[in-house]
Scaffold this motif. Sequence first.
Motif, PDB file in Angstrom:
ATOM      1  N   THR A 130     -31.978 -12.352 -46.709  1.00 39.90           N
ATOM      2  CA  THR A 130     -32.496 -10.726 -46.534  1.00 39.90           C
ATOM      3  C   THR A 130     -33.532 -10.147 -47.544  1.00 39.90           C
ATOM      4  OG1 THR A 130     -30.472 -10.651 -48.088  1.00 39.90           O
ATOM      5  CG2 THR A 130     -30.494 -11.041 -45.549  1.00 39.90           C
ATOM      6  N   SER A 153     -32.884   3.808 -39.638  1.00 38.50           N
ATOM      7  CA  SER A 153     -31.032   3.455 -39.385  1.00 38.50           C
ATOM      8  C   SER A 153     -31.203   1.967 -39.575  1.00 38.50           C
ATOM      9  CB  SER A 153     -30.480   3.649 -38.803  1.00 38.50           C
ATOM     10  OG  SER A 153     -30.286   3.647 -38.232  1.00 38.50           O
ATOM     11  N   THR A 154     -31.898   1.077 -39.736  1.00 45.49           N
ATOM     12  CA  THR A 154     -31.298  -0.260 -39.550  1.00 45.49           C
ATOM     13  C   THR A 154     -31.248  -0.632 -40.230  1.00 45.49           C
ATOM     14  OG1 THR A 154     -34.073  -0.111 -39.312  1.00 45.49           O
ATOM     15  CG2 THR A 154     -33.381  -2.682 -39.188  1.00 45.49           C
ATOM     16  N   PRO A 155     -29.973  -2.055 -40.430  1.00 50.33           N
ATOM     17  CA  PRO A 155     -28.654  -2.242 -40.593  1.00 50.33           C
ATOM     18  C   PRO A 155     -29.238  -3.733 -42.227  1.00 50.33           C
ATOM     19  CG  PRO A 155     -27.837  -1.920 -39.072  1.00 50.33           C
ATOM     20  CD  PRO A 155     -29.305  -2.069 -38.407  1.00 50.33           C
ATOM     21  N   ARG A 157     -28.878  -6.266 -45.532  1.00 47.93           N
ATOM     22  CA  ARG A 157     -27.771  -6.424 -46.582  1.00 47.93           C
ATOM     23  C   ARG A 157     -29.117  -7.333 -47.459  1.00 47.93           C
ATOM     24  NH1 ARG A 157     -22.627  -9.473 -45.362  1.00 47.93           N
ATOM     25  NH2 ARG A 157     -21.466  -9.955 -47.318  1.00 47.93           N
ATOM     26  N   VAL A 188     -23.708  -4.215 -46.800  1.00 47.39           N
ATOM     27  CA  VAL A 188     -24.663  -3.675 -45.506  1.00 47.39           C
ATOM     28  C   VAL A 188     -24.874  -2.527 -45.735  1.00 47.39           C
ATOM     29  CG1 VAL A 188     -25.501  -3.845 -43.108  1.00 47.39           C
ATOM     30  CG2 VAL A 188     -23.783  -5.621 -44.049  1.00 47.39           C
ATOM     31  N   PRO A 190     -27.537   0.958 -44.165  1.00 52.61           N
ATOM     32  CA  PRO A 190     -28.785   1.565 -43.425  1.00 52.61           C
ATOM     33  C   PRO A 190     -29.600   1.710 -44.485  1.00 52.61           C
ATOM     34  CG  PRO A 190     -26.531   2.528 -42.656  1.00 52.61           C
ATOM     35  CD  PRO A 190     -26.064   1.795 -44.015  1.00 52.61           C
ATOM     36  N   GLY A 222     -30.890  -3.467 -33.716  1.00 58.33           N
ATOM     37  CA  GLY A 222     -30.046  -3.820 -33.854  1.00 58.33           C
ATOM     38  C   GLY A 222     -29.334  -4.625 -35.046  1.00 58.33           C
ATOM     39  N   ASP A 223     -28.423  -5.140 -35.663  1.00 54.80           N
ATOM     40  CA  ASP A 223     -28.747  -5.736 -36.523  1.00 54.80           C
ATOM     41  C   ASP A 223     -29.024  -7.621 -36.753  1.00 54.80           C
ATOM     42  OD1 ASP A 223     -26.924  -7.336 -34.899  1.00 54.80           O
ATOM     43  OD2 ASP A 223     -25.119  -6.985 -36.429  1.00 54.80           O
ATOM     44  N   VAL A 226     -29.314  -9.275 -40.788  1.00 53.36           N
ATOM     45  CA  VAL A 226     -27.923  -9.419 -41.215  1.00 53.36           C
ATOM     46  C   VAL A 226     -27.202 -10.803 -40.487  1.00 53.36           C
ATOM     47  CG1 VAL A 226     -25.164  -8.697 -41.661  1.00 53.36           C
ATOM     48  CG2 VAL A 226     -27.512  -7.090 -41.428  1.00 53.36           C
TER      49      VAL A 226
END
Length: 243
Positions: A130, A153-155, A157, A188, A190, A222-223, A226
């Motif tokens: 990541t 606000s992209t997740p 990690r 995680v 945002p 989306g995520d 992650v």
Amino acid sequence: MQIAVIGGTGLIGSRVVEDLNAAGHRAVPHSLSSGVDVITGEGLEEAVAGADVVVNLTNSPTFDEASYAFFRTSMENLLAAGVRGGARHFVVLSIVGVDQVPALDYYRAKVLQEEILQAGPLPYSIVRATQFMEFVDSVLSWTSDDGTVRLPSTPLRPIAAADVSAVVAEVAAGTPLNGVLEIAGPDVYPLDELGRITLAARGDGRSVTTDDTAGMFAAVEGDVLVPGEGARIAATRYTDWLA
């Protein structure tokens, strides 16, 4: 075990070399500054000759469509040199979710790098990490002015470079995966919240505005950055790293 670390003087590479040598291996760093050019091929034969493992930690100098040519040429040159030098394992560092962000040229180019390795003649391992904690400040700078930082606000990690290096070194010294290992930090966030935490810890008075059209990570849906089940989760927390 003799290990040639190409790109071995950078943020990750220098730590990988240290970790491998501390574990009793003979890891040798190579880079453009030491006369090894992965594009022209200069110095490659000598760099990988006799190495049991080749670790490729080089990176494209740009993030645009020119990165395709860099990753294609560098991988083809390195694989050919590795075969001639007798290597039995080839390792690259990539990105979690890299194949899920088609809007980014750089990510598509990294997918090409993976595909060339997977189709190549050597047993291989791909470590997908990541986003590095060390790069968060750079991410904030992309969309900032004197008073405001705009972030989607992209997740994410985030993971510490030291944790990435430790896993890459472990994989390099082990049996080829002939597959992908994902690694990530423990928490995680945002991206906009990660920005607020970072600015507060640094005593930076700028504010963060959530803007899902801002910066490179606006292209992420989306995520997908992650990792899913089965990822290796590192111990270092972002708040501890900041402190």
